[in-house]
Design a protein around this motif. Structure first.
Motif, PDB file in Angstrom:
ATOM      1  N   UNK A  84       0.822  -1.376  -0.190  1.00 10.29           N
ATOM      2  CA  UNK A  84       0.010   0.139  -0.041  1.00 10.29           C
ATOM      3  C   UNK A  84       0.853   1.220   0.096  1.00 10.29           C
ATOM      4  N   UNK A  85       2.120   1.314   0.679  1.00  2.47           N
ATOM      5  CA  UNK A  85       3.119   2.277   0.525  1.00  2.47           C
ATOM      6  C   UNK A  85       3.413   2.740  -0.653  1.00  2.47           C
ATOM      7  N   UNK A  86       3.753   1.683  -1.392  1.00  2.69           N
ATOM      8  CA  UNK A  86       4.222   1.789  -2.735  1.00  2.69           C
ATOM      9  C   UNK A  86       2.996   2.219  -3.816  1.00  2.69           C
ATOM     10  N   UNK A  87       1.929   1.807  -3.506  1.00  2.41           N
ATOM     11  CA  UNK A  87       0.794   2.283  -4.487  1.00  2.41           C
ATOM     12  C   UNK A  87       0.609   3.833  -4.038  1.00  2.41           C
ATOM     13  N   UNK A  88       0.741   4.402  -2.859  1.00  2.00           N
ATOM     14  CA  UNK A  88       0.272   5.516  -2.399  1.00  2.00           C
ATOM     15  C   UNK A  88       1.408   6.841  -2.668  1.00  2.00           C
ATOM     16  N   UNK A 111       9.716   9.730 -10.912  1.00  2.00           N
ATOM     17  CA  UNK A 111       8.143   9.424 -10.552  1.00  2.00           C
ATOM     18  C   UNK A 111       7.991   8.499  -9.731  1.00  2.00           C
ATOM     19  N   UNK A 112       6.747   8.310  -9.297  1.00  2.00           N
ATOM     20  CA  UNK A 112       6.142   7.338  -8.282  1.00  2.00           C
ATOM     21  C   UNK A 112       6.661   6.011  -8.431  1.00  2.00           C
ATOM     22  N   UNK A 113       6.412   5.227  -9.709  1.00  2.00           N
ATOM     23  CA  UNK A 113       6.706   3.708  -9.900  1.00  2.00           C
ATOM     24  C   UNK A 113       8.240   3.727 -10.271  1.00  2.00           C
ATOM     25  N   UNK A 114       8.836   4.492 -11.011  1.00  2.00           N
ATOM     26  CA  UNK A 114      10.225   4.493 -11.232  1.00  2.00           C
ATOM     27  C   UNK A 114      11.174   4.721 -10.111  1.00  2.00           C
ATOM     28  N   UNK A 115      10.836   5.316  -9.265  1.00  2.00           N
ATOM     29  CA  UNK A 115      11.538   5.833  -8.158  1.00  2.00           C
ATOM     30  C   UNK A 115      11.752   4.636  -7.245  1.00  2.00           C
ATOM     31  N   UNK A 116      10.711   3.899  -6.900  1.00  2.00           N
ATOM     32  CA  UNK A 116      10.770   2.475  -6.061  1.00  2.00           C
ATOM     33  C   UNK A 116      11.404   1.631  -6.870  1.00  2.00           C
ATOM     34  N   UNK A 117      11.268   1.435  -8.223  1.00  2.00           N
ATOM     35  CA  UNK A 117      11.778   0.534  -8.986  1.00  2.00           C
ATOM     36  C   UNK A 117      13.352   0.490  -8.717  1.00  2.00           C
ATOM     37  N   UNK A 118      13.919   1.883  -9.195  1.00  2.00           N
ATOM     38  CA  UNK A 118      15.111   2.007  -8.972  1.00  2.00           C
ATOM     39  C   UNK A 118      15.807   1.729  -7.717  1.00  2.00           C
ATOM     40  N   UNK A 158       9.306   7.147  -3.922  1.00  2.00           N
ATOM     41  CA  UNK A 158      10.525   7.061  -3.058  1.00  2.00           C
ATOM     42  C   UNK A 158      11.328   8.361  -3.083  1.00  2.00           C
ATOM     43  N   UNK A 159      11.048   9.087  -2.041  1.00  2.00           N
ATOM     44  CA  UNK A 159      11.511  10.521  -2.219  1.00  2.00           C
ATOM     45  C   UNK A 159      12.819  10.752  -2.558  1.00  2.00           C
ATOM     46  N   UNK A 160      13.837  10.028  -2.157  1.00  2.00           N
ATOM     47  CA  UNK A 160      15.405  10.406  -2.612  1.00  2.00           C
ATOM     48  C   UNK A 160      15.710  10.158  -4.173  1.00  2.00           C
ATOM     49  N   UNK A 161      14.635   9.515  -4.687  1.00  2.00           N
ATOM     50  CA  UNK A 161      14.637   9.399  -6.418  1.00  2.00           C
ATOM     51  C   UNK A 161      13.541   9.722  -6.887  1.00  2.00           C
ATOM     52  N   UNK A 162      12.727  10.808  -6.233  1.00  2.00           N
ATOM     53  CA  UNK A 162      11.519  11.100  -6.554  1.00  2.00           C
ATOM     54  C   UNK A 162      11.480  11.702  -8.102  1.00  2.00           C
ATOM     55  N   UNK A 163      12.551  12.278  -8.627  1.00  2.00           N
ATOM     56  CA  UNK A 163      12.350  13.063  -9.925  1.00  2.00           C
ATOM     57  C   UNK A 163      12.102  11.918 -10.866  1.00  2.00           C
TER      58      UNK A 163
END
Length: 430
Positions: A78-82, A92-99, A85-90
Motif C-alpha cells: 500500500x505504501x508503494x501504491x500511495x 516518478x512514483x513507480x520508477x523511483x521505487x523500481x530503481x 520514494x523521495x530520494x529518487x522522486x524525480x
C-alpha cells in the motif's frame, strides 16, 4: 477484461504484437530483474550453496526462512501504491521505487558474493534478509507498473513478455549461477548475477513513467486508509466466510510443491548429481518444461475455465512429487532426473497459470497491486514455513517418505475446493 477489450491481444498473435512494443521490451527486462534474484536468495541456488559449504539439512531449512520478505510484500505494497520514494522522486512514483529496489538487489547479491557461510552464517542471513526485501519490493512495483503502463486490453500480452523475462531470469539465477559455481566459484556466480541487474536498471531509466489510474471508488487519503481499504474491499465483495475460504485455498494450492522446494537442491547433491547436472536438468531444461506447462495451462483455462483446471492443477502438483521417488530409487541416473523434472515443472507451470487466472478474478482493479501481492504471498506462505522445518523431517525419516507425505498434503486443498466449487461458478463465467 471483456472479450471486446481483449481482442487483438490474445493468443500467439497478441504475444508477437506485444514483443514489438517498447512497453513489452521494458516488461521483459523488468521480469528478468524479478526472476534473477529469487533462486539465489529464496530457493534452490541458496540451499545448494549452503549444502556445498557443508551445512546440515536442518540449518539449511531454517536459513531459508530468512527470505520470508517475498511472502510478506503485501504489507508494504500500500505504501508503494500511495507514495513515491523521495530520494529518487524525480523519476516518478513507480520508477523511483523500481530503481531503489533494483539497486538494493544489486548491492545485496554483491555482498552475498563476499560472504563465506562455512565461517559463520550471520552475515549471510543478514544479506539474504536485505536482498529478499529489495527483491520483493521490486516484484510489487513491477506488478503495479505493468497494470498502469498500458490499457487493460494489453495486459495479457504484457504479462506474457514479463513471464518470458522472468523465466530467463530464473535460468540465469539458477542454471547460470550453478555453472559459474561449478567451473569457478560461488563468489564469481553471485558477482555475475549482481552485474546482470544492470539490465533491468537500464530498462527503468529508459522506460516511461506510467500515468496513475483513475480511482473508481472513494479512497481515504490518510495513512491508515492506504492499508485498510484494499483488504476491506476484498471482504466486502466476497463476505467474511467466503473471503477467508478463498484466501485459505490460495494458500494451500501450491503447498505440496512449496514444501519440497528447500530440500530439492540438497536432494540432488545427495543423490549423486553434480552442480553442472543440476544446472542443466533442473534449472535449464526444467525452466523450459515449466514454460511448456504454463502455456498448456493457459490453453486449458481458455477452453474449459479455471474451476476444473484448479482441480487438475492441484492434483498434478501433488502427484508430480512422487516422480522424485525415481531419483531416490535410481540415484545418479540422468534419465530419472529428467523424468522427475519433466513431471514436476510441467505440473508447476500448468498449476501456476491456473492459479494466476483464479487470483486475477478475485482482485479489485482499484487495489490491484496490493490485493494481488496479498494473494501471491498467501500462495507461498504456508509451504514456505513448512519448508523451513522440512530438513528435520527428512533426517528423521528419508527422502522417499518425505515425498510421499508431501503428496498427501493435497487432501485438504481438494476438500476445500469441493466446498468452493458451486461458489466460484459465477466468477468463472465472468
Amino acid at each position: 477484461m471483456s472479450a471486446a477489450s481483449g481482442q487483438g491481444y490474445r493468443g500467439w498473435a497478441g504475444i508477437r504484437r506485444a514483443f514489438g512494443t517498447p512497453s513489452a521490451m521494458t516488461l521483459a527486462l523488468l521480469g528478468f530483474g524479478c526472476g534473477l534474484p529469487f533462486l539465489p536468495v529464496a530457493s534452490m541456488t541458496l540451499s545448494t550453496r549452503l549444502r556445498d559449504a557443508g551445512l546440515d539439512l536442518g540449518s539449511i531449512g531454517l536459513i531459508s526462512l530468512a527470505s520470508f520478505f517475498y511472502l510478506l510484500k503485501f504489507l508494504w505494497a500500500p505504501l508503494i501504491d500511495r507514495y513515491l520514494f523521495a530520494p529518487l522522486g524525480r523519476f516518478g512514483r513507480r520508477r523511483s521505487w523500481l530503481l531503489a529496489a533494483q539497486l538494493g538487489v544489486m548491492l545485496g547479491l554483491g555482498a552475498l558474493a563476499l560472504t563465506r557461510p562455512e565461517l559463520g552464517v550471520g552475515p549471510l542471513v543478514a544479506w539474504v534478509l536485505f536482498t529478499s526485501f529489495a527483491g520483493a519490493t521490486q516484484d510489487s512495483v513491477v506488478d503495479a507498473y505493468r497494470i498502469e503502463v498500458a490499457p487493460a486490453a494489453a495486459q495479457a500480452a504484457l504479462a506474457a513478455t514479463y513471464t518470458l523475462g522472468y523465466r530467463i531470469g530464473l535460468i540465469a539465477g539458477g542454471a547460470g549461477a550453478l555453472y559459474l559455481a561449478d567451473f569457478g566459484s560461488w563468489k564469481a556466480a553471485y558477482l555475475g548475477l549482481a552485474a546482470l541487474m544492470a539490465l533491468p536498471v537500464a530498462a527503468t531509466l529508459l522506460g516511461r513513467e506510467p500515468v496513475a489510474p483513475e480511482a473508481t471508488v472513494q479512497r481515504r487519503v490518510d495513512f491508515l486508509g492506504a492499508f485498510w481499504q484494499p483488504f476491506s474491499s476484498f471482504f466486502a465483495s466476497n463476505g467474511i466466510a467466503l473471503g477467508l475460504a478463498l484466501l485459505l485455498f490460495v494458500g494451500l494450492f501450491k503447498f505440496p510443491d512449496q514444501v519440497i522446494g528447500v530440500m530439492a537442491g540438497p536432494f540432488y547433491l545427495d543423490s549423486g548429481y553434480t552442480k553442472a547436472d543440476i544446472a542443466t536438468v533442473s534449472k535449464l531444461y526444467g525452466i523450459w518444461a515449466g514454460i511448456g506447462g504454463a502455456f498448456l495451462g493457459g490453453l486449458c483455462v481458455a477452453a474449459f475455465g479455471f474451476r476444473r483446471m484448479l482441480f487438475v492443477g492441484a492434483l498434478g502438483v501433488a502427484l508430480s512429487n512422487l516422480a522424485f521417488l525415481l531419483m531416490a530409487q535410481y540415484p545418479s541416473q540422468l534419465w530419472a532426473f529428467y523424468a522427475a523434472i519433466t513431471a514436476d515443472n510441467v505440473a508447476q507451470g500448468f498449476a501456476g497459470t491456473t492459479l494466476v487466472a483464479f487470483m486475477s478474478s478475485l482482485t479489485d482493479r482499484n487495489f490491484t497491486a496490493t490485493q494481488f501481492a496479498l494473494l501471491v504471498s498467501l500462495a507461498n506462505l504456508p509451504g514456505k514455513f513448512a519448508g523451513g522445518v522440512s530438513g528435520y523431517l527428512v533426517e528423521a525419516t528419508s527422502y522417499s517418505t518425505f515425498f510421499v507425505l508431501s503428496a498427501l498434503t493435497v487432501v485438504p486443498t481438494l476438500a476445500l475446493l469441493a466446498w468452493l466449487w458451486p461458489r466460484i461458478r459465477e466468477a468463472e463465467a465472468g
